[in-house]
Design an enzyme around this catalytic site. Structure first.
Site, PDB file in Angstrom:
ATOM      1  N   TYR A   1     -39.702 -29.401  34.570  1.00 14.28           N
ATOM      2  CA  TYR A   1     -39.382 -29.689  33.181  1.00 14.28           C
ATOM      3  C   TYR A   1     -40.451 -30.570  32.539  1.00 14.28           C
ATOM      4  CZ  TYR A   1     -34.735 -28.553  35.012  1.00 14.28           C
ATOM      5  OH  TYR A   1     -33.673 -27.955  35.643  1.00 14.28           O
ATOM      6  N   ASP A   2     -40.757 -30.253  31.295  1.00 14.83           N
ATOM      7  CA  ASP A   2     -41.435 -31.206  30.429  1.00 14.83           C
ATOM      8  C   ASP A   2     -40.416 -32.280  30.057  1.00 14.83           C
ATOM      9  OD1 ASP A   2     -43.411 -32.197  28.497  1.00 14.83           O
ATOM     10  OD2 ASP A   2     -42.070 -31.337  26.993  1.00 14.83           O
TER      11      ASP A   2
END
Length: 219
Positions: free
Chosen positions: A9-10
């Site tokens: 995930y960002d």
């Protein structure tokens, strides 16, 4: 059977709603260093997801360094005030994916010192097996190096078994460069036209869709 062995995930604009604070901090840095700026919100926002230095790369080295340091100082103070909310539904899908036994991690262009402030405040650390911050690779997003490094740490060589979840153009370009699949969050605050034109593998309009994508099942 899961379609993926690792979900990455960002952070900014993906797991937590930090875009307003980032813009606030960028403007404050310009105010304190140069007395202000005529750069638009759209211009400043287009750099989110890339290393902070890129945002100020049009200035001379001394000014750039001053802007970066001023941003970091002000941003750190604001982060400690717990100024960033998590997006609704994030805890739920992180918990569901973790309970299924699939490894999760973060890949961000944020420096570790600033990212960990919010990770700790929001009690997110326990969900992630891998954390790749800006310092981890010489080349940052939009290059694929940070995602490849995360996969390496997980012992994964087949990047098609990696899913990257993000909200911005550098995220999808990084996934493409690394050979990973990409899921765009529908709650992104970035202009959708360009993102859609790049053809993300998935668009997560509601958080509940993500575990279904990973399991290749229906919502």
């Amino acid at each position: 059977m899961s379609k993926y062995d690792l979900v990455l995930y960002d952070l900014d604009g993906t797991l937590w709603d930090s875009v307003p604070l980032i813009l606030e901090c960028l403007k404050k840095a310009y105010e304190l260093v140069l007395g202000g700026t005529d750069r638009t919100d759209d211009d400043l926002q287009s750099y989110i997801g890339r290393p902070l230095g890129d945002t100020f790369a049009m200035h001379d080295d001394e000014t750039k360094e001053s802007l970066v340091n001023t941003y970091l100082e002000y941003n750190c103070a604001r982060l400690k005030e717990n100024a960033i909310p998590i997006f609704p539904g994030v805890y739920d899908f992180l918990s569901k994916i973790k309970s299924s036994g699939i490894r999760q991690g973060i890949v961000t262009s944020k420096r570790e010192s600033s990212a960990m402030i919010t990770i700790d405040l929001l009690e997110l650390g326990g969900y992630f097996d891998i954390k790749v911050f800006r310092e981890a690779t010489e080349r940052a997003k939009p290059h694929g190096d940070p995602l490849i490094e995360a996969a390496r740490r997980a012992g994964i060589t087949d990047m098609s078994r990696v899913l990257y979840v993000g909200d911005a153009v550098p995220d999808i370009l990084s996934a493409r460069d690394a050979g990973a699949d990409f899921a765009l969050v529908g709650w992104t605050k970035m202009p959708r036209e360009e993102l859609d034109s790049l053809g993300p593998d998935y668009v997560i309009e509601v958080p509940e869709q993500l575990p279904c994508i990973i399991k290749a099942s229906e919502l």
